[in-house]
Design an enzyme around this catalytic site. Structure first.
Site: not given
Ligand code: NAP
Ligand code: FAD
Lengths: 243, 441
Positions: A135, A148
């Site tokens: 991120s 984070y």
């Molecule tokens: N959204 C943003 O603005 C943003 C910005 C920078 C980086 N990111 C990063 O991008 C990546 C994807 O996130 P997203 O934005 O697509 O959000 P998201 O749709 O909420 O996805 C998060 C995923 O992580 C899984 N997860 C959480 N805890 C876990 C665990 N203990 N074991 C296995 N899986 C777990 C969740 O699974 P469940 O479905 O089972 O809950 C979900 O599939 C993440 O690494 C996040 O940190 C996001």
């Protein structure tokens, strides 16, 4: 057809990436916590054109004992995308060391564990592409989310070293740095102009995986410029900012 | 959960909502104190897709495919999948929507909830005819599969049910086979309303698709002049694949001259006279044939910040035109018509939904730029003609009909009401089921 392993396949960004890989006719191996959601995803990706979709036994990042079995179950794959992550409430964690350790385990410990295992597999094959979603929050510590941020920052450094190590072994290591993406993770945040859709993020990640040459890929690209400025601010000034 | 507040296509009325993005069909409905209403792609014009001050369930996120059988043309998908996505997926494999409205940017859920119709209504009926079943998620947590064999009354209540009977999570649809993406199309000049009816009759049995575009400002002998458009799928096989084109963007609201009457008059005249001879035959891709308006993204912005009304009625066909002639005369005298004026004769087959809009007769759909009281007065006058003739107005296009009129137009209302989910409501529903009506242009 290349095979891509996706860890945290139910993440919105991973799903959008998987849709594009499916349309390319790729084979997909999916792992995530929620088997029902994975089933929906797998059926969808088949209709979208994936040659084969294989769903692994439920995967939880906090259960490191199961990682080797999981990767064995995945079989042979050419690319891996580590997408899962957790954005904790920093305020609530401030005085909760156990909670901090848990978050570190999900966003850092498990990620470098899996990255090492996958890297070694690729190294012995002499090929492979490992992409990990970190991120932009990992590029500078801010009071609003340094727990984070430091986990994501640790991942950035780890991947940097791994890339350096595997440089001459035919293995590509991609650090993905999303900015603000409209996904369930950010559902409660007010959506400013810097937000992009998960579909847009998926397009960037798909491109990085399949066509790009970059090592560190901002999602989308304009964050390179924003972070260049943020990183250039001298610490004596930065520490006074309310970010 | 809050996001920027969605609008309807006409930008009337303004409304604010708490929005809940749905992304899993397995999830329960979000707990909410006030009522909820599903929202698809917001291609309804008035307030039937709005729930002012209360909650919207943004159903577009339910966008997973479930299965597609290219042998039988049976497609199962979630309710937020759009007709555009269906066509992209299935038409290159020889399967087409058996009913489609004039835009492909509507969701399957929205198409069911308004039981939409298309250029082939005279042959194929409404969208529901291709719906084999769907799942309805109710606020008590129950999930009911509805079809012609299972929960049949709930099936009929949900078709055309304006999103009030629960959330449609997924549906099964029967597509129809095609061997070419091309349409054999024909445009014919109509000098007046008599020409329209003559062509409509002649076309009933020869063409699968037909619709007429009118010059809404023509009057006297030229009343009802315009272009009659009809077509059939090309019968001999051609390459089924096609490339998506990028849409022209409409980046902001149009300047006011765009809506001034002289400009509109010039547009209508030019469009009505674009045919060189009396007839023009061509083979064209199905996209421009079915969706001429979809070339521009968000073209509703052309109507400016004040928004616009669409008026769609159906009236019985009588003698040399009867009520439809009267309606067109009023509109032409008022000088308020704009760019889109469409006329079609509906088929006689009864619609399946308890609240479906279509019924035998002639349907007219017209856009009116919002000029305030002048526009409302015109539509009130048109309402009187529709009422007197025993016709009806289309809720999907409405922002202002009187509640008592809606109740008259809806003979099955009392049968429908018991199927409403107690947690569901809409701005339209509250407006049309409370007297006196509230009109906020
Ligand atoms: N959204 C943003 O603005 C943003 C910005 C920078 C980086 N990111 C990063 O991008 C990546 C994807 O996130 P997203 O934005 O697509 O959000 P998201 O749709 O909420 O996805 C998060 C995923 O992580 C899984 N997860 C959480 N805890 C876990 C665990 N203990 N074991 C296995 N899986 C777990 C969740 O699974 P469940 O479905 O089972 O809950 C979900 O599939 C993440 O690494 C996040 O940190 C996001
Ligand atoms: C350019 C243009 C041309 C058009 N041409 C035609 C035409 O030829 N024929 C015709 O009939 N209509 C036509 N329409 C109207 C349009 O087809 C309908 O209003 C359609 O219902 C819009 O679908 P939507 O997905 O945008 O739904 P919305 O407008 O967002 O919602 C419509 C209704 O569906 C309900 N709904 C949405 N999703 C669900 C769900 N998952 N479960 C339960 N209820 C749900 C909503 O509550 C609401 O009552 C046209 C509209 C435009 C803009």
């Amino acid at each position: 057809m290349p095979t891509t392993l996706i860890l945290g396949a139910t993440s919105a960004m991973a799903e959008q990436t998987a849709r594009l890989l499916a349309a390319d006719g790729d084979k997909l191996v999916l792992a995530a916590r929620d088997p029902q959601a994975l089933e929906i995803l797998a059926a969808d990706l088949k209709v979208r054109g994936a040659t084969d979709v294989h769903v692994l036994t439920p995967f939880d990042a906090t259960q490191s004992g199961s990682f080797e079995d999981l990767l064995n179950e995945a079989g042979d794959f050419d690319r891996a995308l580590i997408a899962y992550g957790s954005l904790p409430d920093q305020e609530a964690l401030k005085n909760d060391p156990a909670g901090i350790r848990r978050e570190m385990c999900i966003n850092f410990g498990s990620v470098i564990d899996l990255s090492s295992r996958i890297a070694s597999r690729f190294e012995s094959k002499g090929q492979g592409t490992l992409a990990v979603i970190s991120s932009v929050a990992g590029l500078r510590g801010r009071q609003s989310n340094y727990i984070y941020g430091s986990a994501k920052g640790g991942v950035i450094l780890f991947l940097q070293g791994l890339r350096n190590r595997l440089q001459d072994h035919g293995v590509r290591v991609i650090t993905l740095l999303p900015g603000f993406v409209d996904t369930p993770m950010t559902a409660e945040m007010k959506k400013g102009p810097l937000f992009v859709s998960s579909a847009k993020a998926g397009t960037c990640i798909h491109k990085a995986l399949t066509r790009g040459k970059g090592d560190v890929v901002y999602v989308p690209g304009f964050w390179r410029f924003i972070m260049w400025i943020i990183r250039a601010l001298p610490e004596p000034i930065f520490k006074r900012l309310k970010l | 959960m809050r996001t920027s507040s969605p609008t309807s296509w006409g930008n009337i009325p303004k409304a604010s909502h708490s929005c809940h993005k749905l992304n899993s069909r397995l999830a329960e409905l979000p707990a909410a104190e006030k009522s909820v209403l599903p929202y698809g792609l917001g291609r309804s014009y008035g307030d039937s897709c709005l729930n002012d001050g209360e909650n919207l369930l943004l159903a577009r996120g339910l966008d997973h495919w479930i299965s597609f059988d290219s042998e039988t043309g049976i497609l199962q998908c979630e309710a937020g999948v759009s007709l555009a996505e269906i066509l992209e997926k299935t038409s290159p494999r020889g399967w087409f929507l058996s009913v489609t409205p004039g835009t492909r940017f509507v969701t399957v859920g929205g198409a069911i909830a308004n039981d939409v119709h298309g250029k082939n209504h005279h042959r194929a009926g409404c969208f529901s005819t291709c719906v084999l079943d769907f799942e309805l998620l109710r606020s008590d947590g129950s999930r009911q599969t509805c079809s012609r064999n299972e929960n049949e009354t709930l099936f009929r209540a949900t078709i055309g049910g304006l999103g009030l009977t629960g959330l449609i999570t997924r549906a099964t649809i029967q597509l129809k086979p095609i061997v070419s993406p091309l349409i054999e199309s024909e445009q014919i000049r109509m000098r007046n309303l008599d020409d329209f009816f003559a062509l409509a009759d002649e076309t009933q049995d020869t063409h699968e698709y037909c619709v007429a575009w009118l010059d809404g400002l023509a009057s006297g002998n030229a009343l009802g002049s315009g272009i009659f458009i009809r077509g059939n799928h090309v019968g001999e096989p051609t390459d089924l694949t096609w490339k998506k084109k990028t849409m022209l963007p409409v980046p902001c609201h149009a300047p006011s001259w765009f809506l001034r009457k002289p400009f509109i008059k010039a547009f209508n005249f030019t469009y009505a006279h674009k045919l060189r001879g009396d007839r023009h035959q061509t083979r064209e891709h199905f996209l421009p044939f079915f969706y001429p308006l979809d070339v521009a993204d968000r073209w509703n912005r052309l109507y400016g910040k004040k928004g616009f009304f669409q008026y769609q009625c159906v009236v019985p066909r009588e003698g040399d035109g009867g009520p439809i002639r009267e309606i067109l005369e009023h509109i032409s005298q008022s000088g308020q018509a704009s760019f889109l004026n469409v006329l079609k004769v509906f088929g006689d087959q009864p619609a399946e939904g308890l609240l479906s809009f279509t019924r035998p007769g002639v349907t007219l759909a017209m856009d009116f730029p919002n000029r305030g009281p002048e526009t409302l007065a015109l539509m009130t006058r048109l309402d009187e003609i529709v009422m007197a003739s025993g016709g009806a107005l289309y809720p999907a296009k409405d922002a202002r009909m009187r509640g008592e009129d809606f109740r008259t137009f809806t003979p099955n209302l009392n049968q429908f009401i018991p199927h409403i989910d107690p947690a569901f409501s809409s701005s339209f529903w509250r407006r049309c089921n409370s007297t006196p009506p509230v009109v906020k242009p």
